[in-house]
Write an enzyme that holds these catalytic residues in place. Structure first.
Site, PDB file in Angstrom:
ATOM      1  N   GLU A   7       0.731  -1.310  -0.057  1.00  0.00           N
ATOM      2  CA  GLU A   7      -0.087   0.075   0.035  1.00  0.00           C
ATOM      3  C   GLU A   7       0.790   1.123  -0.091  1.00  0.00           C
ATOM      4  O   GLU A   7       0.584   2.230  -0.728  1.00  0.00           O
ATOM      5  CB  GLU A   7      -0.894  -0.083   1.278  1.00  0.00           C
ATOM      6  CG  GLU A   7      -2.082  -0.856   0.923  1.00  0.00           C
ATOM      7  CD  GLU A   7      -1.853  -2.376   1.534  1.00  0.00           C
ATOM      8  OE1 GLU A   7      -0.792  -2.598   1.632  1.00  0.00           O
ATOM      9  OE2 GLU A   7      -2.706  -3.265   1.122  1.00  0.00           O
ATOM     10  N   HIS A  52     -10.721  -6.470   8.880  1.00  0.00           N
ATOM     11  CA  HIS A  52     -11.444  -5.868   7.399  1.00  0.00           C
ATOM     12  C   HIS A  52     -12.557  -4.977   7.739  1.00  0.00           C
ATOM     13  O   HIS A  52     -13.069  -4.784   6.626  1.00  0.00           O
ATOM     14  CB  HIS A  52     -11.614  -7.273   6.622  1.00  0.00           C
ATOM     15  CG  HIS A  52     -10.678  -8.139   6.253  1.00  0.00           C
ATOM     16  ND1 HIS A  52      -9.859  -8.698   7.101  1.00  0.00           N
ATOM     17  CD2 HIS A  52      -9.777  -8.228   4.956  1.00  0.00           C
ATOM     18  CE1 HIS A  52      -8.984  -9.652   6.626  1.00  0.00           C
ATOM     19  NE2 HIS A  52      -9.045  -9.234   5.283  1.00  0.00           N
TER      20      HIS A  52
END
Lengths: 410, 326
Positions: free
Chosen positions: B59, B128
């Site tokens: 990321e 998540h």
């Protein structure tokens, strides 16, 4: 001990500033005498006392601004004996004076004949007992000039909420309603006046279902009569036609008394006396409508003199409290502006307002012929909760009829 | 015209890819797999690998590459799979993307759009499911959007591409299959204003993203109890449209803020503080926050449901501050 409180000098008044006391403690005062001068958002007013007695003490200093209902003075009524009234120390003194230390003092012997100290309690303020109230409710109560004393709270944790303030406002007879007006930064007299008008007129339009009627009236005879009467009078005594309109309206109200009423406690209360409020526009904007007391009973010359006085004092901000609170109906005229007609907004808690336009030359059919006449349009805005068009029409027709015979008006 | 939130985001992407050759999309699985939430399905075939680019699981790297591309004149759209993973790119976002215009004295702008999924409710557990958009809303120099409807999802994406500064779009992952009406013909959505989704007079419910539907449902439930609840979709978390919030408070005087973040330090706390500072005298009851429980999001369905703000919590909060208990 009687309490003299900050009066409500109109439905739109939430607080007033004490400008000056007109009496001193110890002075005797009679009902109707001027006790103080108070400045409202609309005017400076000489406030009349409604109690006979002797002024015991003042609780508010000149220059202070306090909500309606605040106790301003204590008055010893005739029924109370002077000897039974030990003067309590001023609350401020109690707070600042240090207790005298040490020196043992003999407890005073309690005489069974000694008068019990009169239970006089200074005004209870929120600071004395912690109050649970929402900020919005506190703001509303301040704007409406409502006391929080004894108000029941239904909000979270029993806090006083806006709903409780609204309930207290509607149960209070003065019924200043729940007019919420946005805060305006500049606090000039003009701004305060507009704010006061905004509050009362918004409330009127929100709460009062208005109906409107109008009637064109042949005003020629009356105007001719005024002209001829004025010819016989010295300049300072001459009449203006507005006085005829005030008087004619008052006389017509005798025939339709339902319109001479105030909306109090959710119902209409018909009033015995006819106190027409004469709308007076002020220099620099704004308007007031103080009462011409017993308009129907005064003759035209007296009415003219009183009307002139009222306009003068109104514009100088020197009205009496009863003149501010007593009107049972308002008459408004824009005659000098030249408009045909105007439909007024009812000034709560009144239930009707009569409006007159300017006398205009008009072709007018009379006895089957067209003639040039001076015609004035009378209008009525009525509170539909109280009356219907039927009564309203009767009033306008009566005004028309009365104005056709001006010589009887005297 | 109706479409799902997923289709609406895809339509927005297709629209900007077609209308500006500088636009490209990159992120994990956005190409061959079609996106973790199937948002970019079909776009690789349509626009080719130069414009729909798969990235490694990195990321910080691909967000930083997006920043560089934006500075270099491109209009990148970076997709980060969920907000939880964006923590790895936080340095790039806070220290570079958000700061560069300021640090360069206005010489460098970073016209970057970053999209990511946020929120719980899908049994994906702690790594998540969190809602951290409020952290980003803390950072000056970026815009933070949280579209709750297909129309906003599509229209805000297009407005974001036109913005010269970094814009972060948080898409609540439970919304992708939700269908809604969209403007036809297409128009961009104002990304400076909140919007009132339902007018009411008794209480204001402030919500955004995945909580908006629950707030509207709560408003329905409250209506049957005789309570008129206004629902305001915050939708732009930064810069916050204070006026719409304060106007609503001035009408209703009571506030429930719904936010899927943890209560402590939540974005709801920011809204609450704003109201305290600027609308204190309009408040008729304490502001109530309905937020997530202060636990890492549980996996078990019933526990996850208990940890998240639900319609019943919103209804109860409104009734509480109205002094009425259902």
């Amino acid at each position: 001990m009687a309490e003299f409180v900050m009066p409500s000098l109109g439905a739109d008044m939430g607080e007033g500033k004490l400008v000056a006391w007109r009496k001193k403690p110890g002075d005797a005062i009679r009902r109707g005498e001027i006790i103080a001068e108070v400045e409202t958002d609309k005017a400076a007013v000489d406030v009349e006392c409604h109690i006979n007695g002797v002024i015991e003490r003042f609780l508010v200093e000149p220059g202070q601004k306090v909500p309606v209902g605040t106790v301003l003075a204590l008055i010893r009524t005739a029924a109370e004996k002077e000897s039974s009234l030990p003067v309590p120390p001023a609350p401020a003194a109690m707070l600042t004076e240090k207790p005298t230390p040490a020196a043992p003092v003999k407890a005073p012997a309690i005489s069974p004949t000694a008068p019990a100290p009169t239970a006089y309690r200074p005004q209870i303020t929120a600071a004395e007992s912690r109050l649970r109230i929402s900020p919005y409710a506190a703001r509303l109560a301040a704007e409406l000039g409502l006391s929080l004393k004894g108000m029941a709270g239904t909000g979270p944790g029993g806090a006083i909420s806006a709903r409780d303030v609204a309930a207290a406002a509607s149960s209070k007879q003065s019924g200043t309603g729940s007019a919420v007006i946005p805060a305006i930064e500049a606090d000039t007299p003009h701004v305060r006046m507009r704010r006061a008008i905004a509050a009362s007129m918004s409330r009127s339009k929100r709460e009062i279902p208005h109906y409107y009627l109008s009637q064109a009236i042949d005003f020629t005879t009356a105007l001719d009569w005024v002209t001829s009467e004025n010819g016989k009078l010295p300049v300072e005594k001459r009449m203006i036609h507005a006085v005829l309109l005030l008087k004619a309206t008052a006389l017509a109200l005798r025939e339709v008394p339902e319109l001479n009423a105030l909306w109090e406690d959710g119902r209409s209360v018909q009033k015995e006396n006819i106190h027409v409020g004469a709308a007076i526009s002020l220099r620099g904007g704004g308007l007031i409508a103080p009462a011409l007391h017993d308009t129907d009973k005064a003759d035209l010359a007296e009415l003219m003199q009183r009307f002139r006085d009222l306009v003068k004092r109104g514009r100088a901000g020197k009205l009496k409290s009863s003149e501010m609170t007593d009107p049972t109906i308002t008459v408004t005229s824009l005659g000098d502006q030249g408009v045909d007609s105007l439909f007024g907004v009812i000034y709560p808690p009144q239930v009707a307002i009569v409006g007159f336009g300017a006398p205009m030359e008009r072709p007018w059919v009379r006895d089957g012929k067209t003639a040039l006449r001076r015609v004035i349009t009378a209008t009525l805005s009525g509170d539909h909760r109280v009356t219907d068009g039927h009564q309203g029409a009767r009033l306008l027709v009566a005004i028309d009829r009365i104005l056709q015979e001006p010589e009887k008006l005297r | 015209m109706k479409m799902t939130y997923r289709e609406a985001v895809r339509e927005g992407l297709r629209h900007v890819l077609k209308s500006d050759p500088r636009v490209f999309l990159m992120g994990e699985d956005v190409g061959r797999y079609g996106g973790a939430f199937a948002v970019s399905k079909g776009l690789l075939a349509e626009f080719g690998p130069d414009r729909i680019r798969d990235t490694p699981l990195s990321e910080s790297t691909f967000t930083g590459a997006g920043i560089g591309a934006a500075i270099g004149g491109m209009r990148p759209i970076v997709e980060i799979m969920t907000v939880n993973f964006s923590m790895l790119a936080l340095d790039q976002i806070v220290n570079s993307a958000a700061a560069l215009r300021h640090m360069s004295g206005g010489q460098i702008s970073v016209p970057l759009v970053v999209r990511m999924a946020t929120g719980g409710g899908r049994q994906l557990a702690a790594q998540h499911s969190h809602s951290l958009e409020g952290w980003y809303a803390h950072v000056p120099g970026i815009k933070v959007l949280a579209p709750a409807t297909p129309n906003d999802a599509r229209g805000m994406l297009v407005a974001a591409i036109e913005d010269p500064d970094p814009v972060f779009i948080f898409e609540h992952a439970t919304l992708y299959p939700v269908e809604g009406e969209v403007d036809d013909p297409f128009q961009p959505v104002d990304i400076s204003r909140s919007t009132i989704r339902r007018a009411g007079t008794d209480v204001s419910i402030f919500a955004y993203g995945g909580s908006l539907g629950k707030a509207l449902q709560a408003s329905d439930d409250l209506t049957t109890a005789g309570i008129s609840a206004e629902v305001v979709d915050i939708r732009v978390l930064r810069p916050l449209d204070e006026a719409t919030i304060l106007e609503s408070v001035s009408r209703t005087h009571r506030v429930v803020v719904v936010d899927e973040m943890w209560r402590t330090g939540s974005f709801a706390g920011e809204i609450s503080a704003l109201i305290m500072e600027k609308a204190f005298y309009d408040l008729d009851a304490p502001v109530v926050r309905v937020c997530s429980a202060e636990v890492p999001m549980p996996y078990a369905k019933h526990m996850e449901a208990a940890a998240l703000p639900q319609t019943a919590n919103i209804v109860a909060a409104a009734q509480e501050i109205l002094g009425r208990h259902g």
